[in-house]
Design a protein around this motif. Structure first.
Motif, PDB file in Angstrom:
ATOM      1  N   GLY A   1      -6.701   4.557  -0.834  1.00 51.08           N
ATOM      2  CA  GLY A   1      -6.074   4.199  -1.219  1.00 51.08           C
ATOM      3  C   GLY A   1      -4.710   5.062  -0.648  1.00 51.08           C
ATOM      4  O   GLY A   1      -4.989   6.274  -0.152  1.00 51.08           O
ATOM      5  N   SER A   2      -3.566   5.678  -1.725  1.00 50.39           N
ATOM      6  CA  SER A   2      -2.678   6.780  -0.915  1.00 50.39           C
ATOM      7  C   SER A   2      -3.574   8.413  -1.157  1.00 50.39           C
ATOM      8  O   SER A   2      -4.882   8.182  -2.229  1.00 50.39           O
TER       9      SER A   2
ATOM     10  N   ASN B   1       0.838   1.508  -4.120  1.00 50.28           N
ATOM     11  CA  ASN B   1      -0.216   2.104  -4.728  1.00 50.28           C
ATOM     12  C   ASN B   1      -1.195   1.721  -5.336  1.00 50.28           C
ATOM     13  O   ASN B   1      -2.383   1.159  -5.461  1.00 50.28           O
TER      14      ASN B   1
ATOM     15  N   TYR C   1       0.808  -1.471   0.344  1.00 47.19           N
ATOM     16  CA  TYR C   1      -0.388   0.011  -0.154  1.00 47.19           C
ATOM     17  C   TYR C   1       1.259   1.185  -0.052  1.00 47.19           C
ATOM     18  O   TYR C   1       2.075   1.344   0.384  1.00 47.19           O
ATOM     19  N   ALA C   2       0.703   2.669   0.521  1.00 48.17           N
ATOM     20  CA  ALA C   2       0.493   4.146  -0.194  1.00 48.17           C
ATOM     21  C   ALA C   2       1.598   4.077   1.304  1.00 48.17           C
ATOM     22  O   ALA C   2       1.144   4.824   1.932  1.00 48.17           O
TER      23      ALA C   2
END
Length: 670
Positions: free
Chosen positions: A503-504, A113, A90-91
């Motif tokens: 996400g990001s 991401n 993940y970010a």
């Protein structure tokens, strides 16, 4: 896994000791890519194995050869599931990635991401969106790329060939840190089956637009453009500026980019009904708040539509079923539809991009792999039925537009009643009618940024900065772009409220060159003054002013005969690379299909330095005005206005302008 173990895993790259096979190599809780058809000959399958095994020491070949052969048999591809990392992808904060070069760490964040299970469509197959938009072809490529990025200095460039890290090469500080190519095959080998074969061999991949260049930011990436499209489609049908309250928008697709539709329609004030055959995709969008309500029965759904119309609600309704059944039911029950479109992944019609009526989701997946020719005929039949229903509603004043997913193109190839006598489509592309003349010609496109601290509070600061910059520009903006400025100020002012982040910590905002440069400069200043705690990555969707040559989408409003050329996209990426981009990418394939588009992208890291200031001004100016110049040469009115305005502001810009011929002069000459 703690941070130290995570960093060790990155630095290890491809492990010397084989990891144990995954207890669940095919985790059924995750949305997976469909099985690809068996397209390779026996000798080609051997070649695919040799291509995969070259990533590993020969001592491991005895174990891995039969395992990879089984994957090829079971899934039509070699994904190397055994090597999927045990850590969560993940970010993370930029500081958590092991690195010698801050820009490389930013790139690691971006590609991570793209593979986050909350973001990616088929994360275990390294596919971000669109059914086949891949970051890498296999997990060995991921592991090796992350290791290279962790080791990279400011005087090296990583070269990626369709996901394969060719290696780190000596370069210099002004060079891009990564140069990415995806699917750049010889033009005569860009048919759908060519992609299937090359991808199965492990020698090429479909990067879509933002997947293979690490710039995907979840469905938010298309929400803004979809909102603008729906708003302006509504303006085309309104009579007294009444807006979209109580008006019905019908479309399909809740997977990757198409998941933006319900959110965008609600932001625009409409009632959205979006069909989706994949239950997991429906559940994901509903759980994320991108869809308000879910229905599996058409009668119940139509009652809800009627209520929403009477109350003039802004609400999004998902139909968990086949879109053809929905269209035909709307015709049968004489439901008035105001706006219609489609966002199934018809660039990829035979491999999971479109699921035909009459088959369940699982039946379709079995048929596409086991009986591909029969599946192809089912898709064509379904498209013909879909168009028949759409045509019936269009005759009752529905405004239908193609959303650039190759719907009209594939429907025409299926023999649907979709063409005028001269061979043109009976419905416009949304770029032809809306985005081209209203946005791209004036230089407005999907500028985006990501806060590498991964802190929501940093994103809040960037939102405020961007809004202040846009409001200041709007004070002196010419009348020709006041509507665009107004729509974009409204968008950024409401961005946080609409809960767009998946996400990001990212944001998108349609802006022209002036807006992008001034916003980026303000970000860079805020980073220098420590008001923003970490670097910010700039980018854009390739679906933009000058990044993409696509005759059925981005350049569909180019009428000088050059819409089938790709000089603009190639020039764009070359120009970005020596004007300061941190990484650049060029792809064959995108939302309209393999062989139908060439698109280029970039990433630019802002770190608060004077060097970043120099790069952003030079690169962003080129990135936009390259496209405006090409569009002005095509005699597009908006682009002629925009490029002459740009030349007045920048004396060093000198663009060749067209002389306009009177049509009457040409009458009778041929």
């Amino acid at each position: 896994m703690n941070l130290t173990d995570f960093q060790k895993a990155i630095l290890q790259g491809i492990p010397d000791i084989l990891p144990e096979p995954k207890p669940k190599p095919y985790d059924t809780s995750i949305n997976h890519a469909p099985k690809r058809k068996d397209i390779l000959s026996k000798e080609e399958k051997k070649l695919a194995l040799k291509n995969a095994l070259r990533y590993f020491d020969k001592k491991h070949h005895t174990v891995l050869a039969p395992e990879f052969a089984q994957e090829l048999k079971d899934y039509g591809r070699i994904y190397m599931y055994r090597f999927r990392p045990d850590y969560k992808i993940y970010a993370r904060s930029i500081e958590e990635f092991p690195h010698q070069c801050k820009k490389a760490a930013a790139i690691m964040l971006m590609l991570s991401n793209n593979l986050d299970t909350a973001v990616a469509q088929h994360p275990h197959e390294l596919i971000t969106y669109g059914g086949n938009g891949a970051v890498f072809q296999n997990w060995a490529q991921y592991l090796l790329t992350m290791k290279y990025l962790a080791e990279m200095t400011d005087e090296q460039t990583l070269v990626l060939y369709s996901g394969h890290p060719m290696g780190l090469f000596p370069s210099h500080r002004d060079a891009p840190r990564v140069v990415i190519t995806n699917g750049m095959v010889i033009p005569n080998y860009s048919k759908q089956d060519d992609w299937e074969r090359f991808n199965a061999l492990g020698v090429s991949q479909y990067g879509q637009m933002t997947a293979g260049s690490f710039m995907y930011i979840g469905p938010q990436g298309i929400v803004h453009g979809t909102t603008i499209t729906i708003l302006n489609a509504g303006r085309k049908i309104e009579r007294q500026h009444e807006g979209l309250a109580g008006k019905l928008f019908v479309s399909s697709g809740l997977g990757g980019m198409s998941g933006a539709q319900p959110k965008a329609a609600v932001i625009a004030g409409a009632i959205a009904v979006i069909a989706e055959i994949n239950l997991k995709a429906v559940q994901t969008r509903h759980s994320q708040g991108w869809v308000d309500e879910v229905y599996s029965g058409l009668d119940e759904l139509l009652k809800r539509i009627d209520t929403a119309k009477r109350k003039k609600e802004a609400v999004s309704l998902a139909y968990q079923g086949n879109v053809v059944d929905l269209w035909e039911k709307l015709v049968k029950e004489n439901v008035h539809v105001d706006l219609g479109s489609d966002q199934t992944s018809l660039h990829n019609p035979w491999s999971g991009g479109y699921y035909p009526a009459g088959l369940s989701y699982e039946e379709s997946k079995e048929m596409m792999a086991g009986k591909p020719e029969l599946f192809r005929e089912k898709v064509k039949e379904s498209l013909r039925r879909q168009v028949t229903a759409i045509n019936a509603l269009a005759k009752k004043s529905m405004y239908f537009f193609d959303y650039g997913n190759a719907f009209l193109l594939e429907a025409s190839r299926a023999g649907a009643d979709i063409l005028k006598p001269n061979g043109d489509f009976i419905y416009p592309s949304y770029v032809q009618d809306i985005m081209g003349p209203m946005c791209f010609d004036y230089g407005f496109g999907p500028f985006r940024w990501v806060c590498t601290s991964s802190k929501p509070e940093d994103l809040d600061i960037t939102d405020r900065i961007a809004m202040l910059v846009m409001e200041e520009i709007a004070k002196t903006a010419p009348p020709e772009i006041q509507q665009q400025m107004s729509d974009n100020i409204r968008w950024i002012s409401e961005a946080k409220k609409n809960k767009l982040v998946v996400g990001s910590q990212a944001r998108i905002l349609y802006a022209d060159a002036e807006g992008r440069i001034k916003i980026a400069a303000a970000f860079n200043k805020a980073i220098k003054e420590r008001k923003i705690s970490a670097p910010v990555v700039l980018g854009r969707d390739h679906h933009d002013v000058s990044g993409t040559d696509s005759p059925y989408r981005e350049t569909s409003n180019i009428y000088d005969g050059s819409k089938y050329t790709a000089d603009m996209a190639i020039q764009n990426v070359i120009g970005d690379s020596f004007r300061g981009a941190t990484w650049v990418s060029i792809h064959n394939g995108g939302g309209v299909g393999w062989g139908e588009v060439i698109n280029g992208g970039f990433g630019l890291v802002l770190d608060g330095s004077e060097d970043a200031e120099r790069r952003l001004k030079m690169m962003l100016f080129w990135d936009v005005n390259n496209g405006i110049a090409r569009r002005s040469w095509a005699r597009n009115d908006g682009a002629l206005f925009a490029v002459q305005r740009a030349m007045k502001k920048e004396p060093m810009l000198k663009v060749t302008l067209p002389n306009i011929t009177d049509d009457e002069l040409l009458e009778g000459l041929f």
